[in-house]
Design a protein around this motif. Structure first.
Motif, PDB file in Angstrom:
ATOM      1  N   HIS A  58      38.329  44.851  59.162  1.00  0.00           N
ATOM      2  CA  HIS A  58      38.994  45.325  60.376  1.00  0.00           C
ATOM      3  C   HIS A  58      39.036  44.294  61.504  1.00  0.00           C
ATOM      4  O   HIS A  58      39.803  44.460  62.440  1.00  0.00           O
ATOM      5  CB  HIS A  58      38.282  46.581  60.900  1.00  0.00           C
ATOM      6  N   ARG A  59      38.198  43.279  61.434  1.00  0.00           N
ATOM      7  CA  ARG A  59      38.112  42.280  62.489  1.00  0.00           C
ATOM      8  C   ARG A  59      38.384  40.888  61.921  1.00  0.00           C
ATOM      9  O   ARG A  59      37.878  40.545  60.852  1.00  0.00           O
ATOM     10  CB  ARG A  59      36.721  42.260  63.127  1.00  0.00           C
ATOM     11  N   PRO A  60      39.167  40.061  62.630  1.00  0.00           N
ATOM     12  CA  PRO A  60      39.367  38.678  62.166  1.00  0.00           C
ATOM     13  C   PRO A  60      38.050  37.908  62.192  1.00  0.00           C
ATOM     14  O   PRO A  60      37.247  38.047  63.114  1.00  0.00           O
ATOM     15  CB  PRO A  60      40.349  38.106  63.198  1.00  0.00           C
ATOM     16  N   ALA A  61      37.822  37.105  61.181  1.00  0.00           N
ATOM     17  CA  ALA A  61      36.599  36.308  61.092  1.00  0.00           C
ATOM     18  C   ALA A  61      36.962  34.842  60.863  1.00  0.00           C
ATOM     19  O   ALA A  61      37.997  34.531  60.255  1.00  0.00           O
ATOM     20  CB  ALA A  61      35.703  36.816  59.967  1.00  0.00           C
ATOM     21  N   TYR A  62      36.110  33.957  61.351  1.00  0.00           N
ATOM     22  CA  TYR A  62      36.398  32.531  61.305  1.00  0.00           C
ATOM     23  C   TYR A  62      35.148  31.752  60.912  1.00  0.00           C
ATOM     24  O   TYR A  62      34.022  32.160  61.206  1.00  0.00           O
ATOM     25  CB  TYR A  62      36.891  32.029  62.672  1.00  0.00           C
ATOM     26  N   LEU A 108      29.542  31.701  61.453  1.00  0.00           N
ATOM     27  CA  LEU A 108      30.621  32.660  61.246  1.00  0.00           C
ATOM     28  C   LEU A 108      30.904  33.358  62.568  1.00  0.00           C
ATOM     29  O   LEU A 108      29.988  33.797  63.258  1.00  0.00           O
ATOM     30  CB  LEU A 108      30.246  33.696  60.180  1.00  0.00           C
ATOM     31  N   CYS A 109      32.168  33.418  62.930  1.00  0.00           N
ATOM     32  CA  CYS A 109      32.574  34.078  64.173  1.00  0.00           C
ATOM     33  C   CYS A 109      33.449  35.278  63.820  1.00  0.00           C
ATOM     34  O   CYS A 109      34.410  35.165  63.051  1.00  0.00           O
ATOM     35  CB  CYS A 109      33.360  33.091  65.044  1.00  0.00           C
ATOM     36  N   ILE A 110      33.085  36.453  64.335  1.00  0.00           N
ATOM     37  CA  ILE A 110      33.866  37.667  64.134  1.00  0.00           C
ATOM     38  C   ILE A 110      34.406  38.110  65.474  1.00  0.00           C
ATOM     39  O   ILE A 110      33.638  38.394  66.396  1.00  0.00           O
ATOM     40  CB  ILE A 110      33.016  38.800  63.502  1.00  0.00           C
ATOM     41  N   SER A 111      35.715  38.156  65.612  1.00  0.00           N
ATOM     42  CA  SER A 111      36.342  38.436  66.905  1.00  0.00           C
ATOM     43  C   SER A 111      36.457  39.939  67.168  1.00  0.00           C
ATOM     44  O   SER A 111      36.490  40.753  66.241  1.00  0.00           O
ATOM     45  CB  SER A 111      37.736  37.817  66.963  1.00  0.00           C
ATOM     46  N   GLY A 112      36.534  40.253  68.447  1.00  0.00           N
ATOM     47  CA  GLY A 112      36.837  41.607  68.843  1.00  0.00           C
ATOM     48  C   GLY A 112      35.686  42.575  68.814  1.00  0.00           C
ATOM     49  O   GLY A 112      35.898  43.790  68.814  1.00  0.00           O
ATOM     50  N   LEU A 113      34.440  42.069  68.793  1.00  0.00           N
ATOM     51  CA  LEU A 113      33.274  42.944  68.787  1.00  0.00           C
ATOM     52  C   LEU A 113      32.554  42.846  70.133  1.00  0.00           C
ATOM     53  O   LEU A 113      32.396  41.766  70.679  1.00  0.00           O
ATOM     54  CB  LEU A 113      32.299  42.568  67.674  1.00  0.00           C
ATOM     55  N   ALA A 114      32.135  43.972  70.638  1.00  0.00           N
ATOM     56  CA  ALA A 114      31.371  44.016  71.892  1.00  0.00           C
ATOM     57  C   ALA A 114      30.009  44.588  71.627  1.00  0.00           C
ATOM     58  O   ALA A 114      29.857  45.547  70.873  1.00  0.00           O
ATOM     59  CB  ALA A 114      32.109  44.867  72.934  1.00  0.00           C
ATOM     60  N   GLY A 115      28.990  44.014  72.259  1.00  0.00           N
ATOM     61  CA  GLY A 115      27.628  44.519  72.114  1.00  0.00           C
ATOM     62  C   GLY A 115      26.886  43.854  70.995  1.00  0.00           C
ATOM     63  O   GLY A 115      27.399  43.091  70.235  1.00  0.00           O
TER      64      GLY A 115
END
Length: 306
Positions: free
Chosen positions: A150-154, A299-306
């Motif tokens: 569900h979230r873009p990852a880089y 690893l970076c996962i975008s769009g997550l808060a907290g």
């Protein structure tokens, strides 16, 4: 350094550094070595922890003027690398809405990962716990982690290279400077230096941690002849910074067991940048050169808060 090379699981930016970033205004103007970027604070906080750490540690106090109402923060960091990361992110998640992390079942990087707790671990521990055996992964075949569906990852790969030229001590200063500059240019763009894995030690040694690292990244979508997105020498220094920031390739549910296991291993590097350091020596222009390479994987996962 030989067999006792220090391997570390780098902490995220320290409490003081992160507090400085969180305390910033809603819209920030960053002056990165003369190049300005205007970026929302929320967007800034979504960047990889490795980038945030560099920004926070090199950050000066914000300044304001009548001509420039926004706070301008001067940071000693490569604008080319910063733009490379932003460009990749903007291609896919520029308008991404942030959602609570609690909505997903994500493997904790601290669970069962020996390197996540220790400031320093030996090479043997790196071999057993970080790349090859991964004992924190259950015996059964893991599926694709829900958050990655569900979230873009880089993937962030970074190399910090310091080189030391052992020139003739009787050589005059100007000649020495020119020699260091030529060697720096050769190391930056000469030969196969633009290829990510070209200078990775022991990458062809079966069952070495570097071999397993490369195999894991290849299964995640990084090709064996991948080139650095940015490779540049810091002006007037013997330092070269290389960076590759690319989207993680999410496989289908029918992917091979090796691919799914590699994907779950990579999740362990989310918000936990891992570093590996080693020394090497070689010759150029009939002079000996000692080089210290530090690799960082995150690893970076975008769009997550907290």
């Amino acid at each position: 350094m030989g067999d006792g090379d220090i391997i570390t699981q780098a902490d995220s930016a320290g409490d003081a550094e992160l507090a400085a970033v969180v305390a910033l205004p809603q819209v920030i103007v960053l002056n990165l070595n003369g190049t300005c970027f205007k970026i929302p604070r929320e967007r800034l906080l979504s960047l990889p922890q490795n980038i945030l750490f560099d920004l926070s540690t090199g950050m000066a106090q914000p300044t304001e003027s009548e001509d420039e109402p926004d706070s301008v923060i001067c940071v000693d960091f490569s604008p080319t690398c910063f733009k490379h990361v932003l460009d990749v992110l903007d291609d896919s998640d520029k308008d991404l809405e942030f959602i609570p992390l609690a909505d997903f079942k994500v493997v904790s990087p601290d669970q069962g990962h020996a390197g996540a707790q220790d400031p320093e671990i030996s090479e043997d521990e790196w071999d057993n716990d970080s790349i090859e055996n991964a004992p924190w992964i259950e015996d059964r075949l893991l599926g694709i982690p829900e958050v990655l569906l569900h979230r873009p990852a880089y993937i962030l790969l970074r190399e910090d290279l310091d080189y030391y030229v052992l020139s003739d001590p009787k050589q005059d200063w100007d000649t020495t400077v020119h020699l260091k500059n030529r060697i720096g240019e050769n190391l930056t763009c000469g030969g196969n230096n633009m290829q990510v894995f070209n200078n990775l030690r022991n990458r062809d040694v079966m069952d070495s941690p570097e071999f397993h690292l490369m195999q894991m990244l290849v299964l995640a979508g990084v090709s064996t002849d991948e080139c650095w997105g940015v490779r540049e020498r810091k002006p007037n220094t013997s330092k070269i910074l290389s960076m590759k920031f690319c989207a993680l390739k999410i496989p289908t549910e029918e992917a091979s067991e090796d691919t799914l296991v590699s994907l779950n291993k990579l999740v362990l590097f989310w918000r936990k940048p891992a570093k590996k350091c080693w020394w090497c020596q070689f010759e150029q222009e009939d002079v000996k050169i000692h080089a210290r390479r530090v690799w960082t994987l995150e690893l970076c996962i975008s769009g997550l808060a907290g």
